[in-house]
Design an enzyme around this catalytic site. Structure first.
Site, PDB file in Angstrom:
ATOM      1  CE1 TYR A  25      43.647  26.280  27.315  1.00 42.08           C
ATOM      2  CE2 TYR A  25      45.896  27.103  28.200  1.00 42.08           C
ATOM      3  CZ  TYR A  25      44.766  26.231  28.261  1.00 42.08           C
ATOM      4  OH  TYR A  25      44.927  24.940  29.020  1.00 42.08           O
ATOM      5  N   GLY A  49      45.143  17.724  23.517  1.00 40.33           N
ATOM      6  CA  GLY A  49      44.816  18.991  24.220  1.00 40.33           C
ATOM      7  C   GLY A  49      43.473  19.686  23.671  1.00 40.33           C
TER       8      GLY A  49
END
Length: 173
Positions: free
Chosen positions: A143, A109
């Site tokens: 994030y 990711g």
């Protein structure tokens, strides 16, 4: 993991995107949604026609991540009018970072996020934004770790269920 590589997707790879999209979305969200809502969402959002239309949009960009010969995830980016909400000329939307569950925790990711950052910088964007389900705490932490901060919310419809996504943004230097 030495054979991990990222390539821009071509229209000939539409079935790869469909398969990875369905599998990763199911792995991530089937446990907290009804079977009928999942089926409706997967059928509507990962049909060959829909994915091919998205893939052929000049303001959207798909990148597949491979481990050797096998696809293990993908990234979908949007600019301009392809963006789902903001439609800002100076921003880039990360619409999807999808990685197979067996590769979670292996920095795949992060590699896809770094690809998104590279594309944003090459296109001279001033920010990157995205929507993430408010209950996806693991993704929110990912994030936040990469410098994103929440700035709003929007409704994400999954089947017949309206869910809330946090909108998060990272301002680029």
């Amino acid at each position: 993991m030495e054979d991990i590589r990222i390539s821009q997707a071509s229209p000939e790879e539409v079935s790869v995107l469909q398969q990875i999209g369905k599998q990763t979305f199911f792995e991530a969200f089937a446990h907290c949604n009804t079977e009928s809502d999942m089926k409706q969402y997967l059928d509507n959002n990962f049909s060959k026609e829909k994915v091919l239309t998205e893939l052929n949009n000049p303001e959207s960009f798909f990148y597949i991540v491979w481990d050797g010969p096998g696809p293990i995830g993908y990234l979908k980016l949007n600019t301009g009018q392809a963006q789902t909400d903001l439609k800002e000329a100076d921003s880039l939307e990360i619409e999807r970072i999808y990685v197979l569950g067996v590769y979670h925790g292996k920095k795949v990711g992060q590699l896809l996020y770094e690809k998104a950052l590279e594309v944003a910088q090459l296109q001279h964007k001033s920010s990157i934004w995205l929507g993430v389900w408010e209950n996806n705490k693991k993704a929110i932490r990912f994030y936040e770790k990469n410098g994103f901060v929440p700035f709003s919310t929007h409704v994400f419809r999954l089947g017949e269920d309206d869910q809330t996504d946090l909108l998060m943004r990272k301002v680029l230097e």
